[in-house]
Write a protein that holds these residues in place. Sequence first.
Motif, PDB file in Angstrom:
ATOM      1  N   MET A   1      28.003  42.186  32.294  1.00  0.00           N
ATOM      2  CA  MET A   1      28.668  40.893  32.150  1.00  0.00           C
ATOM      3  C   MET A   1      30.038  40.957  32.816  1.00  0.00           C
ATOM      4  SD  MET A   1      29.788  38.798  28.697  1.00  0.00           S
ATOM      5  CE  MET A   1      31.058  39.997  28.285  1.00  0.00           C
ATOM      6  N   SER A   2      30.345  39.976  33.628  1.00  0.00           N
ATOM      7  CA  SER A   2      31.649  39.901  34.276  1.00  0.00           C
ATOM      8  C   SER A   2      32.681  39.370  33.293  1.00  0.00           C
ATOM      9  CB  SER A   2      31.568  38.970  35.496  1.00  0.00           C
ATOM     10  OG  SER A   2      32.866  38.699  35.977  1.00  0.00           O
ATOM     11  N   PHE A   3      33.893  39.950  33.364  1.00  0.00           N
ATOM     12  CA  PHE A   3      34.965  39.415  32.526  1.00  0.00           C
ATOM     13  C   PHE A   3      36.131  38.970  33.402  1.00  0.00           C
ATOM     14  CE2 PHE A   3      38.124  39.356  29.046  1.00  0.00           C
ATOM     15  CZ  PHE A   3      37.387  38.618  28.142  1.00  0.00           C
ATOM     16  N   ASP A   4      35.796  38.231  34.444  1.00  0.00           N
ATOM     17  CA  ASP A   4      36.791  37.641  35.321  1.00  0.00           C
ATOM     18  C   ASP A   4      37.646  36.678  34.505  1.00  0.00           C
ATOM     19  OD1 ASP A   4      38.251  36.446  37.326  1.00  0.00           O
ATOM     20  OD2 ASP A   4      36.561  35.319  38.148  1.00  0.00           O
ATOM     21  N   LEU A   5      38.969  36.841  34.554  1.00  0.00           N
ATOM     22  CA  LEU A   5      39.859  35.984  33.776  1.00  0.00           C
ATOM     23  C   LEU A   5      40.061  34.613  34.402  1.00  0.00           C
ATOM     24  CD1 LEU A   5      42.599  38.532  32.630  1.00  0.00           C
ATOM     25  CD2 LEU A   5      40.754  37.541  31.272  1.00  0.00           C
ATOM     26  N   GLN A   6      39.497  34.395  35.575  1.00  0.00           N
ATOM     27  CA  GLN A   6      39.541  33.087  36.234  1.00  0.00           C
ATOM     28  C   GLN A   6      40.977  32.635  36.502  1.00  0.00           C
ATOM     29  OE1 GLN A   6      37.220  30.509  33.681  1.00  0.00           O
ATOM     30  NE2 GLN A   6      35.514  31.945  33.624  1.00  0.00           N
ATOM     31  N   LEU A   7      41.818  33.596  36.866  1.00  0.00           N
ATOM     32  CA  LEU A   7      43.236  33.318  37.110  1.00  0.00           C
ATOM     33  C   LEU A   7      43.591  33.292  38.592  1.00  0.00           C
ATOM     34  CD1 LEU A   7      44.917  35.451  34.296  1.00  0.00           C
ATOM     35  CD2 LEU A   7      45.175  32.976  34.617  1.00  0.00           C
ATOM     36  N   LYS A   8      42.673  33.649  39.450  1.00  0.00           N
ATOM     37  CA  LYS A   8      42.985  33.729  40.871  1.00  0.00           C
ATOM     38  C   LYS A   8      43.477  32.391  41.411  1.00  0.00           C
ATOM     39  CE  LYS A   8      41.199  35.423  45.273  1.00  0.00           C
ATOM     40  NZ  LYS A   8      40.036  36.021  45.977  1.00  0.00           N
ATOM     41  N   GLY A   9      44.639  32.442  42.088  1.00  0.00           N
ATOM     42  CA  GLY A   9      45.200  31.237  42.675  1.00  0.00           C
ATOM     43  C   GLY A   9      46.139  30.467  41.774  1.00  0.00           C
ATOM     44  N   LYS A  10      46.238  30.861  40.502  1.00  0.00           N
ATOM     45  CA  LYS A  10      47.179  30.215  39.592  1.00  0.00           C
ATOM     46  C   LYS A  10      48.611  30.613  39.954  1.00  0.00           C
ATOM     47  CE  LYS A  10      44.037  28.411  36.743  1.00  0.00           C
ATOM     48  NZ  LYS A  10      43.849  26.951  36.572  1.00  0.00           N
ATOM     49  N   ARG A  11      49.573  29.798  39.543  1.00  0.00           N
ATOM     50  CA  ARG A  11      50.992  30.072  39.796  1.00  0.00           C
ATOM     51  C   ARG A  11      51.683  30.271  38.460  1.00  0.00           C
ATOM     52  NH1 ARG A  11      51.902  24.415  42.356  1.00  0.00           N
ATOM     53  NH2 ARG A  11      50.775  24.078  40.420  1.00  0.00           N
ATOM     54  N   ALA A  12      52.352  31.410  38.326  1.00  0.00           N
ATOM     55  CA  ALA A  12      52.968  31.749  37.041  1.00  0.00           C
ATOM     56  C   ALA A  12      54.421  32.153  37.211  1.00  0.00           C
ATOM     57  CB  ALA A  12      52.198  32.876  36.359  1.00  0.00           C
ATOM     58  N   LEU A  13      55.236  31.711  36.281  1.00  0.00           N
ATOM     59  CA  LEU A  13      56.628  32.148  36.182  1.00  0.00           C
ATOM     60  C   LEU A  13      56.754  33.038  34.957  1.00  0.00           C
ATOM     61  CD1 LEU A  13      59.656  32.070  36.890  1.00  0.00           C
ATOM     62  CD2 LEU A  13      59.817  29.988  35.498  1.00  0.00           C
ATOM     63  N   VAL A  14      57.295  34.239  35.157  1.00  0.00           N
ATOM     64  CA  VAL A  14      57.569  35.173  34.069  1.00  0.00           C
ATOM     65  C   VAL A  14      59.064  35.416  34.031  1.00  0.00           C
ATOM     66  CG1 VAL A  14      57.193  37.511  33.182  1.00  0.00           C
ATOM     67  CG2 VAL A  14      55.343  36.322  34.391  1.00  0.00           C
ATOM     68  N   THR A  15      59.709  35.134  32.912  1.00  0.00           N
ATOM     69  CA  THR A  15      61.150  35.377  32.855  1.00  0.00           C
ATOM     70  C   THR A  15      61.412  36.837  32.480  1.00  0.00           C
ATOM     71  OG1 THR A  15      61.334  34.705  30.515  1.00  0.00           O
ATOM     72  CG2 THR A  15      61.607  32.990  32.195  1.00  0.00           C
TER      73      THR A  15
END
Length: 260
Positions: free
Chosen positions: A1-15
């Motif tokens: 079973m794949s557990f791809d988090l489906q986050l590719k291409g998202k834009r995130a800001l981490v402080t």
Amino acid sequence: MSFDLQLKGKRALVTGGTKGLGAALVQSLQDAGVEVMTSARAAPEKPLEGVTYVLADLATAAGVATLARAVNERWGGLDILINSVGGSTAPVGGFAVLDDAVWFDELNLNFMSAVRLDRALLPGMLEKGTGVILHVSSIQRVLPLPASTTAYAAAKGALSTYSKSLSKEVTPQGVRVLRVAPGWIETEASVAFAERMAHENGTDYEGGKKLIMDWIGGIPVGRPAKPQEVADLITFLVSPRAASVAGSEHVIDGGTVPTV
């Protein structure tokens, strides 16, 4: 079973993403295919390729404005906002040594930085009808240490309450708001503290860690959390895989908090 988090291409800001938990978060998100921007008061010694670094003091309104402007100029909005910056410089000595300046320093860094940044960037998420905001709280909000963390704990308590209210307001509009409350994390700063405790008490690093664990009431798993362990939890929570998780606080403390 794949557990791809489906986050590719998202834009995130981490402080606060150049040290400790923040740095682990930046790496974890980048590994998941996220385009990452982060803030710091000083440039990192070894910047990660592909990460955008913005120099800003988020304990000030001007610093938050600088960071929000950088996000909008580069991306025109974002998908994920992780407010992880925090810490304490309050003196040891209980309530009597906490003057107004100390209180405002703790509140500005640990609470108002998130409030101001949310206020600047959340409207763009609401306009799109999608997004995730995650606030890094602390178990100190339910387990304060009177000698040293009263102001920090109070600020994190305010952050948690604010987060819950914000979630109730904006989750029906498509933006999830979450909290993660770590216990003691073995960051660069905590390693230095344990080494100092060891030196002052005539023991080694492991002995210094045990002194700290005893001081906070014990950690049943027997050690502090690694930054990557907390980062892994947060990365999952902000991913589409956790789309039904909203408004909640997730404790990762090795069992430190002794109550339900």
